[in-house]
Write a protein that holds these residues in place. Sequence first.
Motif, short mmCIF file in Angstrom:
data_model
loop_
_atom_site.label_atom_id
_atom_site.label_comp_id
_atom_site.label_asym_id
_atom_site.label_seq_id
_atom_site.Cartn_x
_atom_site.Cartn_y
_atom_site.Cartn_z
N PRO A 25 42.35 46.70 35.00
CA PRO A 25 41.50 46.55 33.80
C PRO A 25 40.61 45.32 33.88
CG PRO A 25 43.80 46.95 33.21
CD PRO A 25 43.77 46.68 34.67
N ASP A 26 41.11 44.25 34.44
CA ASP A 26 40.35 43.01 34.56
C ASP A 26 40.35 42.58 36.02
OD1 ASP A 26 38.99 40.69 34.18
OD2 ASP A 26 40.56 39.66 33.05
N PRO A 27 39.29 42.90 36.79
CA PRO A 27 39.28 42.54 38.22
C PRO A 27 39.31 41.04 38.46
CG PRO A 27 37.59 44.19 37.72
CD PRO A 27 38.11 43.69 36.42
N THR A 28 38.90 40.25 37.48
CA THR A 28 38.91 38.79 37.68
C THR A 28 40.33 38.23 37.81
OG1 THR A 28 38.83 38.44 35.27
CG2 THR A 28 36.75 38.53 36.45
N GLU A 29 41.33 39.00 37.39
CA GLU A 29 42.71 38.52 37.57
C GLU A 29 43.04 38.36 39.05
OE1 GLU A 29 45.31 41.14 35.55
OE2 GLU A 29 44.75 40.45 33.53
N LEU A 30 42.45 39.21 39.89
CA LEU A 30 42.66 39.09 41.33
C LEU A 30 41.66 38.13 41.95
CD1 LEU A 30 43.91 39.89 44.03
CD2 LEU A 30 42.39 41.87 44.08
N THR A 31 40.37 38.34 41.64
CA THR A 31 39.34 37.49 42.26
C THR A 31 39.43 36.05 41.80
OG1 THR A 31 37.79 38.10 40.50
CG2 THR A 31 37.79 39.45 42.51
#
Length: 621
Positions: free
Chosen positions: A241-247
């Motif tokens: 849902p939130d790609p920034t959690e990985l990046t």
Amino acid sequence: MVRRSSRIKQAVISAEASDSDADEVSKKPPAPRRKKQKTAATASGSTKMPLDILLEIFGNLEPLDLLHVGRTTKAVRAIVFSRSATGLWNRVFDAYEDLPRVPMTWQGQPTPVSCSRDFVTYVDDKVLEAEGLQEVRALVPSILLTGRRRQECRRVYHHETAVSISKAISKMSKKEKETWVEARKELIDDRDTEGDECMMWLIERAQERSIEGEQIRIRRRDTIVQRLKDLGWADEIERMPDPTELTGHPLVWQRKDLTDRIWNNIRPQLIQFMEEKKAERLEWQESAMLHLRRPLLRILRKQYAKTLPPNSIVPPEADLNDYEPFRNIIEETPPDQEVTIDDFNDVLDGLPEFVSQWRGEKDRELLRIMGAPVTENPDFSPLKLATTVFHCAKSYSFRSSPCCYVSYPQILVHKCARSYGTRRLYPSEISAPMGYDDELYIDLGEAKWNSEGQVLFSTQGHQIAEKIVSLCELDPKSATCEDMDARDPVFQCNLCTRDGARCCMRWREAIYHSLSEHHLSDLSLVFTLIEDNDVVKDVKFLLEQARLSWMRAGEESVRWKLGQPAYRLVCVHCTEKYSFHLMNKHLDMKHGIAKATHDDVVVDMDIEPRITCTYQYDELL
């Protein structure tokens, strides 16, 4: 010739010593052991390196970094800021062609020394005025000190230079002084211009380094994402849902290129992170799926209620979720498959049996709450007695006493028995994680029946009901609600008067009235049974008028003032619940009934008995 250790030689000499000498030596206290000094990797340790290696290291730094290194210790400062370090500074400056060229000397000292505020004294305007140096203020190098507030900003001046200039110009003639001051101001202007150029270079250099760092971060991020995709996490990365959690993970978003060694070190942690995010996504996906499917239970309950007579006991929607066929369809159907109301048609045949089992379980639960023995006798149950009164532990009036007194079977459909406490009304304020029942309440707007144990047996209501039944000359241990309804007695309250008239009511209203308005143990002083047939007929007529007036109270203010819910009437034809005015529209539009009769509507079961009237009866007064 091989050298022998002095320790071995000393050991041989000690072995040849006499016994007496050995005894004397043994009597001497042992010499204290010398403690080893702990060494720490400090900046001062760098001065122990050979000077050529140290200069080689310093020569690869930027000018500002070299200036900062020179401020660390006195030993390093003596190396960096010495006159012999001119070649070092030239080498550092020459490494950057776009760096503005600054003269290396100013007033006989290297520029870095004059810029090093840690080893010089600066004073403000007040000190210069106190020492009479305000005339040379414009000729002295200064620095603007800034703070968080505007009042904290001030300009300070190099004190040593101010004193030397003041002494020098005091010995000059007027003409020499003017010439020297003009030259000095030009020199300061040139240095300010050079300082501005250096500052702009630093800002541009910082921007370049920032852009370079961002490129490194992006390159590292893309490399890690690609390696995770190669390990089989491509689908999960796309579904996050939130790609920034990985990046934006601390191990990913770094200004350091990714190497094989770094990847091998951080790979287990990133894989664990992806597994946790996958579990969270599946849990969220399941919760969102249930949030869309559970409201179908509300439609199923309404459809089943239409097949029953009005005011029939139907389990709450949250309890219908325990019906295994319903629950399997809602929770076991794959998330990518849509669930409609037609998918439940094949399992509706077993719903009446589930409702019957639910009713039996709740009846046994009520018997345990009463403290009565659980019996399977269908002909007699303590629940059907007219003296059985329950109350809700959650509903309180301004008197801090329960205000919901409910009989059987009304307690099975009572609104308070299907709700949670106030702490669960706002899930965002709950510190503990929500459970299955909490999510069920959020999705359906109501909880399972008596899920928090809010239904209690009213001992006081039971005692009052016993005395009401006794006034009717019936046995409180065997008289049921049907017996009292068949007799339909009418009572007057001896304590409530209005304009010389007494308050009259039926037997259920009498129990509620005594519990909510009066708190006397001897009810013989409170109620009197009306036995005159003519008076009973008149009072019942007035009560019917009061009931119709109560039903017509359509304004919101009147409804909430009476403490009644908005839905008071039940349509006999479809079991829909509406207020009086909306019920007329419903009957006209849905059933074609322009004028409703008593055969078209009934009063909702979950209504508190509050209908009373006043009657002028001289003999009773």
